[in-house]
Design a protein around this motif. Structure first.
Motif, PDB file in Angstrom:
ATOM      1  N   LEU A   1       0.814  -1.214   0.000  1.00 11.15           N
ATOM      2  CA  LEU A   1       0.000   0.000   0.000  1.00 11.15           C
ATOM      3  C   LEU A   1       0.853   1.273   0.000  1.00 11.15           C
ATOM      4  O   LEU A   1       0.341   2.366  -0.213  1.00 11.15           O
ATOM      5  N   LEU A   2       2.155   1.118   0.254  1.00 13.62           N
ATOM      6  CA  LEU A   2       3.054   2.274   0.245  1.00 13.62           C
ATOM      7  C   LEU A   2       3.307   2.741  -1.187  1.00 13.62           C
ATOM      8  O   LEU A   2       3.121   1.980  -2.146  1.00 13.62           O
ATOM      9  N   ASP A   3       3.748   3.986  -1.346  1.00 14.85           N
ATOM     10  CA  ASP A   3       4.102   4.484  -2.679  1.00 14.85           C
ATOM     11  C   ASP A   3       5.212   3.627  -3.276  1.00 14.85           C
ATOM     12  O   ASP A   3       6.102   3.143  -2.556  1.00 14.85           O
ATOM     13  N   LYS A   4       5.204   3.461  -4.594  1.00 12.58           N
ATOM     14  CA  LYS A   4       6.212   2.624  -5.248  1.00 12.58           C
ATOM     15  C   LYS A   4       7.627   3.134  -5.016  1.00 12.58           C
ATOM     16  O   LYS A   4       8.590   2.365  -4.999  1.00 12.58           O
ATOM     17  N   GLU A   5       7.764   4.462  -4.837  1.00 10.41           N
ATOM     18  CA  GLU A   5       9.089   5.056  -4.631  1.00 10.41           C
ATOM     19  C   GLU A   5       9.750   4.548  -3.346  1.00 10.41           C
ATOM     20  O   GLU A   5      10.963   4.617  -3.192  1.00 10.41           O
ATOM     21  N   THR A   6       8.967   4.013  -2.406  1.00 13.08           N
ATOM     22  CA  THR A   6       9.522   3.511  -1.149  1.00 13.08           C
ATOM     23  C   THR A   6      10.159   2.139  -1.309  1.00 13.08           C
ATOM     24  O   THR A   6      10.863   1.670  -0.417  1.00 13.08           O
ATOM     25  N   GLY A   7       9.889   1.489  -2.450  1.00 14.61           N
ATOM     26  CA  GLY A   7      10.304   0.112  -2.628  1.00 14.61           C
ATOM     27  C   GLY A   7       9.254  -0.852  -2.114  1.00 14.61           C
ATOM     28  O   GLY A   7       9.376  -2.062  -2.250  1.00 14.61           O
ATOM     29  N   GLN A   8       8.192  -0.300  -1.493  1.00 18.02           N
ATOM     30  CA  GLN A   8       7.078  -1.075  -0.935  1.00 18.02           C
ATOM     31  C   GLN A   8       7.569  -2.189  -0.010  1.00 18.02           C
ATOM     32  O   GLN A   8       7.073  -3.310  -0.021  1.00 18.02           O
ATOM     33  N   LYS A   9       8.574  -1.853   0.775  1.00 17.99           N
ATOM     34  CA  LYS A   9       9.109  -2.695   1.840  1.00 17.99           C
ATOM     35  C   LYS A   9       9.362  -1.791   3.041  1.00 17.99           C
ATOM     36  O   LYS A   9       9.415  -0.575   2.916  1.00 17.99           O
ATOM     37  N   MET A  10       9.575  -2.406   4.214  1.00 15.20           N
ATOM     38  CA  MET A  10       9.958  -1.651   5.398  1.00 15.20           C
ATOM     39  C   MET A  10      11.425  -1.935   5.673  1.00 15.20           C
ATOM     40  O   MET A  10      11.847  -3.083   5.715  1.00 15.20           O
ATOM     41  N   PHE A  11      12.223  -0.873   5.811  1.00 13.06           N
ATOM     42  CA  PHE A  11      13.654  -1.002   6.063  1.00 13.06           C
ATOM     43  C   PHE A  11      13.915  -0.611   7.518  1.00 13.06           C
ATOM     44  O   PHE A  11      13.953   0.573   7.841  1.00 13.06           O
ATOM     45  N   PRO A  12      14.107  -1.591   8.417  1.00 11.84           N
ATOM     46  CA  PRO A  12      14.222  -1.271   9.841  1.00 11.84           C
ATOM     47  C   PRO A  12      15.519  -0.580  10.233  1.00 11.84           C
ATOM     48  O   PRO A  12      15.561   0.142  11.227  1.00 11.84           O
ATOM     49  N   SER A  13      16.591  -0.781   9.468  1.00  8.06           N
ATOM     50  CA  SER A  13      17.876  -0.170   9.824  1.00  8.06           C
ATOM     51  C   SER A  13      18.699   0.096   8.572  1.00  8.06           C
ATOM     52  O   SER A  13      19.764  -0.499   8.363  1.00  8.06           O
ATOM     53  N   PRO A  14      18.227   1.001   7.697  1.00  7.23           N
ATOM     54  CA  PRO A  14      18.878   1.203   6.395  1.00  7.23           C
ATOM     55  C   PRO A  14      20.274   1.805   6.468  1.00  7.23           C
ATOM     56  O   PRO A  14      21.004   1.767   5.482  1.00  7.23           O
ATOM     57  N   GLY A  15      20.653   2.342   7.624  1.00  6.97           N
ATOM     58  CA  GLY A  15      22.001   2.888   7.759  1.00  6.97           C
ATOM     59  C   GLY A  15      23.058   1.819   7.916  1.00  6.97           C
ATOM     60  O   GLY A  15      24.258   2.100   7.750  1.00  6.97           O
ATOM     61  N   GLY A  16      22.642   0.576   8.221  1.00  6.70           N
ATOM     62  CA  GLY A  16      23.636  -0.460   8.443  1.00  6.70           C
ATOM     63  C   GLY A  16      23.299  -1.815   7.877  1.00  6.70           C
ATOM     64  O   GLY A  16      24.162  -2.685   7.796  1.00  6.70           O
ATOM     65  N   SER A  17      22.042  -1.998   7.444  1.00  5.70           N
ATOM     66  CA  SER A  17      21.643  -3.321   6.966  1.00  5.70           C
ATOM     67  C   SER A  17      20.788  -3.217   5.712  1.00  5.70           C
ATOM     68  O   SER A  17      20.045  -2.247   5.535  1.00  5.70           O
ATOM     69  N   ASP A  18      20.889  -4.253   4.864  1.00  4.74           N
ATOM     70  CA  ASP A  18      20.074  -4.307   3.648  1.00  4.74           C
ATOM     71  C   ASP A  18      18.714  -4.941   3.907  1.00  4.74           C
ATOM     72  O   ASP A  18      17.911  -5.094   2.985  1.00  4.74           O
ATOM     73  N   GLU A  19      18.435  -5.313   5.145  1.00 10.28           N
ATOM     74  CA  GLU A  19      17.197  -6.034   5.444  1.00 10.28           C
ATOM     75  C   GLU A  19      15.972  -5.252   4.977  1.00 10.28           C
ATOM     76  O   GLU A  19      15.810  -4.075   5.281  1.00 10.28           O
ATOM     77  N   GLU A  20      15.108  -5.943   4.229  1.00 11.76           N
ATOM     78  CA  GLU A  20      13.845  -5.367   3.795  1.00 11.76           C
ATOM     79  C   GLU A  20      12.727  -6.305   4.223  1.00 11.76           C
ATOM     80  O   GLU A  20      12.811  -7.516   4.033  1.00 11.76           O
ATOM     81  N   ILE A  21      11.705  -5.733   4.843  1.00  8.21           N
ATOM     82  CA  ILE A  21      10.646  -6.543   5.415  1.00  8.21           C
ATOM     83  C   ILE A  21       9.315  -6.268   4.730  1.00  8.21           C
ATOM     84  O   ILE A  21       8.917  -5.117   4.563  1.00  8.21           O
ATOM     85  N   THR A  22       8.659  -7.337   4.323  1.00  9.69           N
ATOM     86  CA  THR A  22       7.289  -7.252   3.836  1.00  9.69           C
ATOM     87  C   THR A  22       6.366  -7.443   5.030  1.00  9.69           C
ATOM     88  O   THR A  22       6.476  -8.435   5.753  1.00  9.69           O
ATOM     89  N   LEU A  23       5.487  -6.490   5.270  1.00  7.40           N
ATOM     90  CA  LEU A  23       4.536  -6.563   6.375  1.00  7.40           C
ATOM     91  C   LEU A  23       3.181  -7.009   5.850  1.00  7.40           C
ATOM     92  O   LEU A  23       2.620  -6.389   4.941  1.00  7.40           O
ATOM     93  N   LEU A  24       2.676  -8.091   6.407  1.00  3.59           N
ATOM     94  CA  LEU A  24       1.406  -8.652   5.971  1.00  3.59           C
ATOM     95  C   LEU A  24       0.373  -8.571   7.091  1.00  3.59           C
ATOM     96  O   LEU A  24       0.728  -8.475   8.273  1.00  3.59           O
ATOM     97  N   LEU A  25      -0.871  -8.623   6.711  1.00  2.00           N
ATOM     98  CA  LEU A  25      -1.982  -8.574   7.656  1.00  2.00           C
ATOM     99  C   LEU A  25      -2.817  -9.832   7.520  1.00  2.00           C
ATOM    100  O   LEU A  25      -3.137 -10.270   6.415  1.00  2.00           O
ATOM    101  N   TYR A  26      -3.168 -10.416   8.652  1.00  2.00           N
ATOM    102  CA  TYR A  26      -4.153 -11.497   8.685  1.00  2.00           C
ATOM    103  C   TYR A  26      -5.240 -11.104   9.671  1.00  2.00           C
ATOM    104  O   TYR A  26      -4.957 -10.682  10.794  1.00  2.00           O
ATOM    105  N   ARG A  27      -6.500 -11.249   9.259  1.00  2.00           N
ATOM    106  CA  ARG A  27      -7.619 -10.955  10.147  1.00  2.00           C
ATOM    107  C   ARG A  27      -8.585 -12.127  10.131  1.00  2.00           C
ATOM    108  O   ARG A  27      -8.900 -12.664   9.074  1.00  2.00           O
ATOM    109  N   GLY A  28      -9.015 -12.535  11.308  1.00  2.54           N
ATOM    110  CA  GLY A  28      -9.958 -13.646  11.397  1.00  2.54           C
ATOM    111  C   GLY A  28     -10.772 -13.567  12.665  1.00  2.54           C
ATOM    112  O   GLY A  28     -10.585 -12.671  13.497  1.00  2.54           O
TER     113      GLY A  28
END
Length: 202
Positions: free
Chosen positions: A110-137
């Motif tokens: 749902l983020l703008d495409k310019e963001t990469g549509q991932k969450m970067f928890p520590s971009p100053g030191g790590s390449d980690e990119e996280i996809t955040l998903l939702l489950y509702r039940g």
């Protein structure tokens, strides 16, 4: 290349230093990188008796020296880049709940495409990119109570996990997990804008 940690036959973590220079200014940019690749985390919301609850995992985290309550999450460990499949597998391993991949909603999409549509928890030191998903039940009180305190995880992978269930309305104050806090922000704004589909059933 400074170090490599293997997960069995697969490369797990890599630490290296890159020489990177800004073309306009000639300034050297910080280039120490902890490479760990893609990961996925799931905001699991279960509605019971008119209240939303969230499923969390309790794990001891050596780097921060404390037990952390987190969203169910895991590293992307297949070559196909299947974030949704990884998420469903991690949920079952960490919480014991089996879900269909079709019931997962990609919040980071749902983020703008310019963001990469991932969450970067520590971009100053790590390449980690996280996809955040939702489950509702939906879940009944007995099943919700049975989840509390369950011990889960793959012991052979060093996972000693305890399941926690908490009211969603308290989550933002209940955890220091960046994945959870980011998922709350996206979920709340997407809800406010009315762009999430209807509830599924557990």
């Amino acid at each position: 290349m400074q170090s490599v940690d293997m997960f069995g036959k697969r490369v797990g973590f890599v630490k290296f230093k890159a020489d990177v220079v800004d073309e306009k200014t000639g300034a050297k940019l910080p280039g120490v990188v902890f490479g760990r690749g893609g990961a996925v985390a799931v905001l699991m919301l279960l509605e019971c008796a008119g209240e939303k609850h969230v499923v969390l995992t309790e794990q001891a985290r050596v780097p921060v020296g404390r037990v952390i309550l987190e969203l169910p999450a895991g590293m992307l460990d297949d070559d196909a880049g299947d974030f949704v499949g990884t998420a469903a597998r991690e949920i079952e391993e960490e919480t014991g709940i089996h879900i269909k991949t079709s019931d997962l909603i990609d919040l980071t999409a749902l983020l703008d495409k310019e963001t990469g549509q991932k969450m970067f928890p520590s971009p100053g030191g790590s390449d980690e990119e996280i996809t955040l998903l939702l489950y509702r039940g939906h879940i009944n009180p007995e099943a919700l109570s049975a989840l509390q305190g369950q011990e889960q995880g793959l012991v052979e992978h060093g996972e000693l996990i305890k399941v926690h269930v908490a009211p969603y309305r308290k989550l933002w104050r209940y955890t220091a997990d960046a994945k959870a806090l980011a998922a709350i922000a996206i979920y709340e704004m997407a809800t406010k804008e009315g762009i999430l589909p209807e509830l599924s059933s557990l």
